[in-house]
Design a protein around this motif. Structure first.
Motif, PDB file in Angstrom:
ATOM      1  N   SER A  28     101.122 -15.420  70.060  1.00 28.95           N
ATOM      2  CA  SER A  28     101.205 -16.817  70.468  1.00 28.95           C
ATOM      3  C   SER A  28     101.539 -17.714  69.278  1.00 28.95           C
ATOM      4  O   SER A  28     102.344 -18.650  69.390  1.00 28.95           O
ATOM      5  CB  SER A  28      99.887 -17.256  71.111  1.00 28.95           C
ATOM      6  OG  SER A  28      99.886 -18.635  71.353  1.00 28.95           O
ATOM      7  N   ALA A  29     100.935 -17.426  68.145  1.00 26.50           N
ATOM      8  CA  ALA A  29     101.212 -18.207  66.934  1.00 26.50           C
ATOM      9  C   ALA A  29     102.670 -18.035  66.507  1.00 26.50           C
ATOM     10  O   ALA A  29     103.331 -19.003  66.103  1.00 26.50           O
ATOM     11  CB  ALA A  29     100.270 -17.788  65.806  1.00 26.50           C
ATOM     12  N   SER A  33     105.515 -20.999  66.336  1.00 23.90           N
ATOM     13  CA  SER A  33     106.334 -21.247  65.144  1.00 23.90           C
ATOM     14  C   SER A  33     107.816 -21.256  65.490  1.00 23.90           C
ATOM     15  O   SER A  33     108.575 -22.107  65.002  1.00 23.90           O
ATOM     16  CB  SER A  33     106.064 -20.179  64.085  1.00 23.90           C
ATOM     17  OG  SER A  33     104.743 -20.242  63.647  1.00 23.90           O
ATOM     18  N   ARG A  34     108.225 -20.308  66.323  1.00 20.41           N
ATOM     19  CA  ARG A  34     109.635 -20.252  66.729  1.00 20.41           C
ATOM     20  C   ARG A  34     110.031 -21.516  67.505  1.00 20.41           C
ATOM     21  O   ARG A  34     111.105 -22.078  67.285  1.00 20.41           O
ATOM     22  CB  ARG A  34     109.882 -19.025  67.589  1.00 20.41           C
ATOM     23  CG  ARG A  34     109.931 -17.748  66.800  1.00 20.41           C
ATOM     24  CD  ARG A  34     110.255 -16.574  67.680  1.00 20.41           C
ATOM     25  NE  ARG A  34     110.221 -15.352  66.899  1.00 20.41           N
ATOM     26  CZ  ARG A  34     109.918 -14.179  67.377  1.00 20.41           C
ATOM     27  NH1 ARG A  34     109.621 -14.036  68.659  1.00 20.41           N
ATOM     28  NH2 ARG A  34     109.914 -13.120  66.597  1.00 20.41           N
ATOM     29  N   ALA A  36     108.659 -24.450  67.347  1.00 21.20           N
ATOM     30  CA  ALA A  36     108.696 -25.594  66.431  1.00 21.20           C
ATOM     31  C   ALA A  36     109.988 -25.586  65.623  1.00 21.20           C
ATOM     32  O   ALA A  36     110.607 -26.638  65.405  1.00 21.20           O
ATOM     33  CB  ALA A  36     107.483 -25.559  65.501  1.00 21.20           C
ATOM     34  N   SER A  37     110.401 -24.408  65.200  1.00 24.00           N
ATOM     35  CA  SER A  37     111.645 -24.293  64.448  1.00 24.00           C
ATOM     36  C   SER A  37     112.842 -24.694  65.302  1.00 24.00           C
ATOM     37  O   SER A  37     113.752 -25.395  64.827  1.00 24.00           O
ATOM     38  CB  SER A  37     111.807 -22.851  63.958  1.00 24.00           C
ATOM     39  OG  SER A  37     113.028 -22.684  63.294  1.00 24.00           O
ATOM     40  N   LEU A  38     112.838 -24.275  66.558  1.00 24.70           N
ATOM     41  CA  LEU A  38     113.923 -24.663  67.461  1.00 24.70           C
ATOM     42  C   LEU A  38     113.925 -26.164  67.713  1.00 24.70           C
ATOM     43  O   LEU A  38     114.999 -26.779  67.818  1.00 24.70           O
ATOM     44  CB  LEU A  38     113.799 -23.902  68.783  1.00 24.70           C
ATOM     45  CG  LEU A  38     114.093 -22.407  68.726  1.00 24.70           C
ATOM     46  CD1 LEU A  38     113.785 -21.753  70.073  1.00 24.70           C
ATOM     47  CD2 LEU A  38     115.534 -22.161  68.319  1.00 24.70           C
ATOM     48  N   SER A  39     112.760 -26.760  67.805  1.00 24.22           N
ATOM     49  CA  SER A  39     112.667 -28.207  68.009  1.00 24.22           C
ATOM     50  C   SER A  39     113.264 -28.968  66.835  1.00 24.22           C
ATOM     51  O   SER A  39     113.926 -29.996  67.014  1.00 24.22           O
ATOM     52  CB  SER A  39     111.210 -28.638  68.190  1.00 24.22           C
ATOM     53  OG  SER A  39     110.684 -28.111  69.372  1.00 24.22           O
ATOM     54  N   LEU A  40     113.025 -28.462  65.639  1.00 23.12           N
ATOM     55  CA  LEU A  40     113.576 -29.120  64.454  1.00 23.12           C
ATOM     56  C   LEU A  40     115.095 -29.082  64.434  1.00 23.12           C
ATOM     57  O   LEU A  40     115.744 -30.025  63.977  1.00 23.12           O
ATOM     58  CB  LEU A  40     113.052 -28.436  63.189  1.00 23.12           C
ATOM     59  CG  LEU A  40     111.730 -28.912  62.646  1.00 23.12           C
ATOM     60  CD1 LEU A  40     111.316 -28.090  61.441  1.00 23.12           C
ATOM     61  CD2 LEU A  40     111.798 -30.376  62.268  1.00 23.12           C
ATOM     62  N   ARG A  41     115.667 -27.991  64.924  1.00 27.54           N
ATOM     63  CA  ARG A  41     117.115 -27.825  64.882  1.00 27.54           C
ATOM     64  C   ARG A  41     117.833 -28.382  66.113  1.00 27.54           C
ATOM     65  O   ARG A  41     119.055 -28.366  66.144  1.00 27.54           O
ATOM     66  CB  ARG A  41     117.451 -26.339  64.735  1.00 27.54           C
ATOM     67  CG  ARG A  41     117.085 -25.810  63.377  1.00 27.54           C
ATOM     68  CD  ARG A  41     117.565 -24.401  63.218  1.00 27.54           C
ATOM     69  NE  ARG A  41     116.380 -23.547  63.120  1.00 27.54           N
ATOM     70  CZ  ARG A  41     116.317 -22.299  63.479  1.00 27.54           C
ATOM     71  NH1 ARG A  41     117.359 -21.705  63.985  1.00 27.54           N
ATOM     72  NH2 ARG A  41     115.208 -21.614  63.347  1.00 27.54           N
ATOM     73  N   ASN A  42     117.088 -28.858  67.087  1.00 28.25           N
ATOM     74  CA  ASN A  42     117.696 -29.356  68.315  1.00 28.25           C
ATOM     75  C   ASN A  42     118.281 -30.757  68.073  1.00 28.25           C
ATOM     76  O   ASN A  42     117.553 -31.723  67.870  1.00 28.25           O
ATOM     77  CB  ASN A  42     116.661 -29.395  69.436  1.00 28.25           C
ATOM     78  CG  ASN A  42     117.254 -29.742  70.769  1.00 28.25           C
ATOM     79  OD1 ASN A  42     118.391 -30.184  70.863  1.00 28.25           O
ATOM     80  ND2 ASN A  42     116.471 -29.544  71.813  1.00 28.25           N
ATOM     81  N   PRO A  43     119.591 -30.891  68.128  1.00 34.65           N
ATOM     82  CA  PRO A  43     120.202 -32.199  67.866  1.00 34.65           C
ATOM     83  C   PRO A  43     119.982 -33.196  69.009  1.00 34.65           C
ATOM     84  O   PRO A  43     120.167 -34.401  68.816  1.00 34.65           O
ATOM     85  CB  PRO A  43     121.692 -31.875  67.700  1.00 34.65           C
ATOM     86  CG  PRO A  43     121.898 -30.609  68.444  1.00 34.65           C
ATOM     87  CD  PRO A  43     120.598 -29.858  68.369  1.00 34.65           C
ATOM     88  N   ALA A  57     102.635 -28.366  67.570  1.00 29.91           N
ATOM     89  CA  ALA A  57     102.701 -27.003  67.031  1.00 29.91           C
ATOM     90  C   ALA A  57     101.684 -26.810  65.906  1.00 29.91           C
ATOM     91  O   ALA A  57     101.038 -25.762  65.829  1.00 29.91           O
ATOM     92  CB  ALA A  57     104.111 -26.707  66.527  1.00 29.91           C
ATOM     93  N   SER A  58     101.527 -27.811  65.068  1.00 33.19           N
ATOM     94  CA  SER A  58     100.572 -27.720  63.958  1.00 33.19           C
ATOM     95  C   SER A  58      99.150 -27.545  64.468  1.00 33.19           C
ATOM     96  O   SER A  58      98.401 -26.703  63.968  1.00 33.19           O
ATOM     97  CB  SER A  58     100.647 -28.963  63.073  1.00 33.19           C
ATOM     98  OG  SER A  58     101.889 -29.060  62.459  1.00 33.19           O
ATOM     99  N   LEU A  59      98.791 -28.321  65.474  1.00 34.84           N
ATOM    100  CA  LEU A  59      97.444 -28.198  66.045  1.00 34.84           C
ATOM    101  C   LEU A  59      97.251 -26.842  66.717  1.00 34.84           C
ATOM    102  O   LEU A  59      96.191 -26.224  66.591  1.00 34.84           O
ATOM    103  CB  LEU A  59      97.188 -29.338  67.034  1.00 34.84           C
ATOM    104  CG  LEU A  59      97.022 -30.722  66.426  1.00 34.84           C
ATOM    105  CD1 LEU A  59      96.912 -31.767  67.529  1.00 34.84           C
ATOM    106  CD2 LEU A  59      95.804 -30.763  65.519  1.00 34.84           C
ATOM    107  N   SER A  60      98.275 -26.391  67.394  1.00 34.43           N
ATOM    108  CA  SER A  60      98.200 -25.089  68.041  1.00 34.43           C
ATOM    109  C   SER A  60      98.054 -23.972  67.015  1.00 34.43           C
ATOM    110  O   SER A  60      97.240 -23.053  67.181  1.00 34.43           O
ATOM    111  CB  SER A  60      99.455 -24.859  68.890  1.00 34.43           C
ATOM    112  OG  SER A  60      99.426 -23.579  69.472  1.00 34.43           O
TER     113      SER A  60
END
Length: 105
Positions: A28-29, A33-34, A36-43, A57-60
């Motif tokens: 799950s962790a 992380s994946r 969150a990474s996809l969210s960062l790269r989503n234009p 994601a950080s809280l999770s």
């Protein structure tokens, strides 16, 4: 008898490890992380949405860390209780089992 108690302690740890679902929480962790990474790269997402996704994601991930740590400690404690029970029964000295389990020999 030391080897038998050591094997039993290992078996108890493994059973507790799987029953406490530590691997599922770790997966799950990784998924969090994946995502969150996809969210960062989503234009398509704005800065606020990215920030909210990362905070979530950080809280999770923090919750996963605490859960894995506590569950891991419980698995170790259950294994150690097995060794202590064998010592109380007069089968082995706990120091001997711990020494066997903590050396490469």
């Amino acid at each position: 008898m030391i080897y038998a108690v050591a094997a039993l302690a290992i078996a108890v740890f493994m059973i507790a490890f799987f029953q406490l679902r530590i691997i599922a929480i770790a997966k799950s962790a990784i998924n969090t992380s994946r995502e969150a990474s996809l969210s960062l790269r989503n234009p398509d997402l704005g800065d606020e949405h990215r920030e909210q996704a990362l905070q979530k994601a950080s809280l999770s991930l923090l919750g996963n860390f605490i859960s894995i740590t506590l569950r891991g400690a419980l698995a170790i404690a259950l294994s150690y209780l097995t060794i202590l029970a064998a010592e109380m029964a007069g089968l082995v000295r706990s120091e001997d089992v711990i020494t066997l389990l903590s050396t490469w020999e």
